[in-house]
Design a protein around this motif. Structure first.
Motif, short mmCIF file in Angstrom:
data_model
loop_
_atom_site.label_atom_id
_atom_site.label_comp_id
_atom_site.label_asym_id
_atom_site.label_seq_id
_atom_site.Cartn_x
_atom_site.Cartn_y
_atom_site.Cartn_z
N GLU A 125 -14.10 1.77 -3.34
CA GLU A 125 -14.86 2.88 -2.77
C GLU A 125 -14.74 4.12 -3.64
OE1 GLU A 125 -13.28 3.32 1.15
OE2 GLU A 125 -14.21 1.48 1.90
N LEU A 126 -13.52 4.37 -4.12
CA LEU A 126 -13.28 5.53 -4.98
C LEU A 126 -14.06 5.39 -6.29
CD1 LEU A 126 -11.78 8.19 -5.39
CD2 LEU A 126 -9.86 6.89 -6.31
N ARG A 127 -14.06 4.19 -6.85
CA ARG A 127 -14.81 3.97 -8.09
C ARG A 127 -16.31 4.17 -7.84
NH1 ARG A 127 -12.03 1.05 -12.38
NH2 ARG A 127 -9.89 0.65 -11.71
N ALA A 128 -16.81 3.66 -6.73
CA ALA A 128 -18.23 3.83 -6.39
C ALA A 128 -18.55 5.32 -6.20
CB ALA A 128 -18.58 3.03 -5.14
N ALA A 129 -17.64 6.01 -5.51
CA ALA A 129 -17.84 7.45 -5.29
C ALA A 129 -17.83 8.19 -6.63
CB ALA A 129 -16.78 8.00 -4.35
N LEU A 130 -16.91 7.80 -7.52
CA LEU A 130 -16.85 8.44 -8.83
C LEU A 130 -18.10 8.14 -9.66
CD1 LEU A 130 -13.10 7.93 -9.84
CD2 LEU A 130 -14.25 10.06 -9.25
N ARG A 131 -18.59 6.89 -9.56
CA ARG A 131 -19.84 6.56 -10.27
C ARG A 131 -21.00 7.40 -9.73
NH1 ARG A 131 -17.84 1.20 -10.13
NH2 ARG A 131 -18.94 0.81 -8.18
N GLU A 132 -21.07 7.53 -8.40
CA GLU A 132 -22.12 8.33 -7.79
C GLU A 132 -21.98 9.80 -8.20
OE1 GLU A 132 -25.42 9.55 -6.00
OE2 GLU A 132 -24.86 7.46 -6.23
N LEU A 133 -20.75 10.28 -8.19
CA LEU A 133 -20.49 11.66 -8.59
C LEU A 133 -20.86 11.86 -10.06
CD1 LEU A 133 -19.36 14.41 -7.72
CD2 LEU A 133 -17.11 13.61 -8.42
N GLY A 134 -20.51 10.89 -10.90
CA GLY A 134 -20.88 10.96 -12.32
C GLY A 134 -22.38 10.95 -12.51
N ALA A 135 -23.07 10.09 -11.74
CA ALA A 135 -24.54 10.03 -11.83
C ALA A 135 -25.15 11.35 -11.36
CB ALA A 135 -25.07 8.86 -11.00
N ALA B 20 -2.37 -3.87 0.01
CA ALA B 20 -2.98 -4.12 -1.30
C ALA B 20 -4.49 -4.26 -1.16
CB ALA B 20 -2.38 -5.38 -1.92
N GLU B 21 -4.92 -5.03 -0.14
CA GLU B 21 -6.36 -5.17 0.08
C GLU B 21 -6.99 -3.83 0.42
OE1 GLU B 21 -6.72 -8.17 3.08
OE2 GLU B 21 -6.18 -9.80 1.70
N SER B 22 -6.30 -3.05 1.23
CA SER B 22 -6.79 -1.73 1.59
C SER B 22 -6.88 -0.85 0.35
CB SER B 22 -5.87 -1.09 2.64
OG SER B 22 -6.27 0.24 2.89
N LEU B 23 -5.86 -0.91 -0.51
CA LEU B 23 -5.88 -0.13 -1.75
C LEU B 23 -7.01 -0.60 -2.67
CD1 LEU B 23 -2.08 0.31 -2.54
CD2 LEU B 23 -3.68 2.06 -1.80
N ILE B 24 -7.18 -1.92 -2.73
CA ILE B 24 -8.26 -2.46 -3.57
C ILE B 24 -9.61 -2.00 -3.03
CG2 ILE B 24 -9.45 -4.59 -4.21
CD1 ILE B 24 -6.65 -5.90 -4.40
N ARG B 25 -9.77 -2.06 -1.70
CA ARG B 25 -11.01 -1.62 -1.07
C ARG B 25 -11.21 -0.12 -1.32
NH1 ARG B 25 -9.96 -4.13 3.33
NH2 ARG B 25 -8.98 -2.37 4.35
N LYS B 26 -10.13 0.67 -1.12
CA LYS B 26 -10.23 2.11 -1.35
C LYS B 26 -10.50 2.40 -2.82
CE LYS B 26 -7.47 3.65 2.55
NZ LYS B 26 -6.25 4.31 2.99
N ASP B 27 -9.87 1.61 -3.72
CA ASP B 27 -10.11 1.78 -5.15
C ASP B 27 -11.57 1.52 -5.46
OD1 ASP B 27 -9.21 2.17 -7.92
OD2 ASP B 27 -9.72 0.03 -8.14
#
Length: 180
Positions: free
Chosen positions: A50-60, A41-48
């Motif tokens: 990271e994924l959200r940060a990557a998506l924000r960066e990709l969106g920017a 769960a912690e790994s998924l939360i961490r990956k989530d």
């Protein structure tokens, strides 16, 4: 009531010890499973995250690229508008030059007649009016005009008033199209 036989007590104690061992084993496995699930769960939360940060960066990055493309589009549209205006000016100039070309062609076709006319005018100015001269109807110029019906295609021999190429070079061509 009578007490249970010692064998039954031992069997019951062994059974309880086995159950207790089984419960301890199950609790240990449950604890390990909980730790594994928590880790996942912690790994998924961490990956989530990271994924959200990557998506924000990709969106920017996408937004920056869209902005850059919009600026290029505006620049291209401005360039196109400038080129269209330049084309319109060139087209207007072409139309004006075509008109001038047609006028020049007409003038060139009329040049022999104009040369003759200037020659006749010069000749008429040289004659002047003298008392006792012939009337207009019996003058040599009048006779010649009647013979040709006022239309002549001959180039005058009098070069004093004829327009030749040397005379045309001296004239300002920017006045083309004005009244002579």
């Amino acid at each position: 009531m009578s007490a249970p036989p010692a064998v039954q007590i031992r069997e019951a104690n062994a059974h309880l010890a086995a159950l207790h061992g089984r419960v301890a084993e199950l609790e240990r496995r449950l604890g390990a499973a909980e730790r594994t699930v928590r880790g996942q769960a912690e790994s998924l939360i961490r990956k989530d995250g990271e994924l959200r940060a990557a998506l924000r960066e990709l969106g920017a990055a996408k937004d920056r690229e869209i902005t850059a493309l919009q600026q290029k589009l505006l620049s291209s549209e401005e360039t196109i508008q400038k080129l269209l205006n330049a084309i319109q000016k060139k087209d207007d100039l072409i139309i004006q030059l075509k008109h001038r070309s047609h006028l020049l062609t007409k003038i060139c076709r009329s040049r022999p007649i104009l040369d003759n006319l200037l020659s006749y005018i010069a000749e008429g100015e040289q004659l002047g009016t003298f008392p006792g001269t012939q009337s207009e109807s019996s003058s040599p110029v009048h006779d010649e005009l009647q013979e040709s019906n006022c239309v002549t295609n001959q180039i005058s021999e009098n070069k004093d008033f004829a327009l030749f190429e040397d005379d045309l070079e001296d004239q300002d061509t920017s006045l083309f199209g004005t009244t002579v």
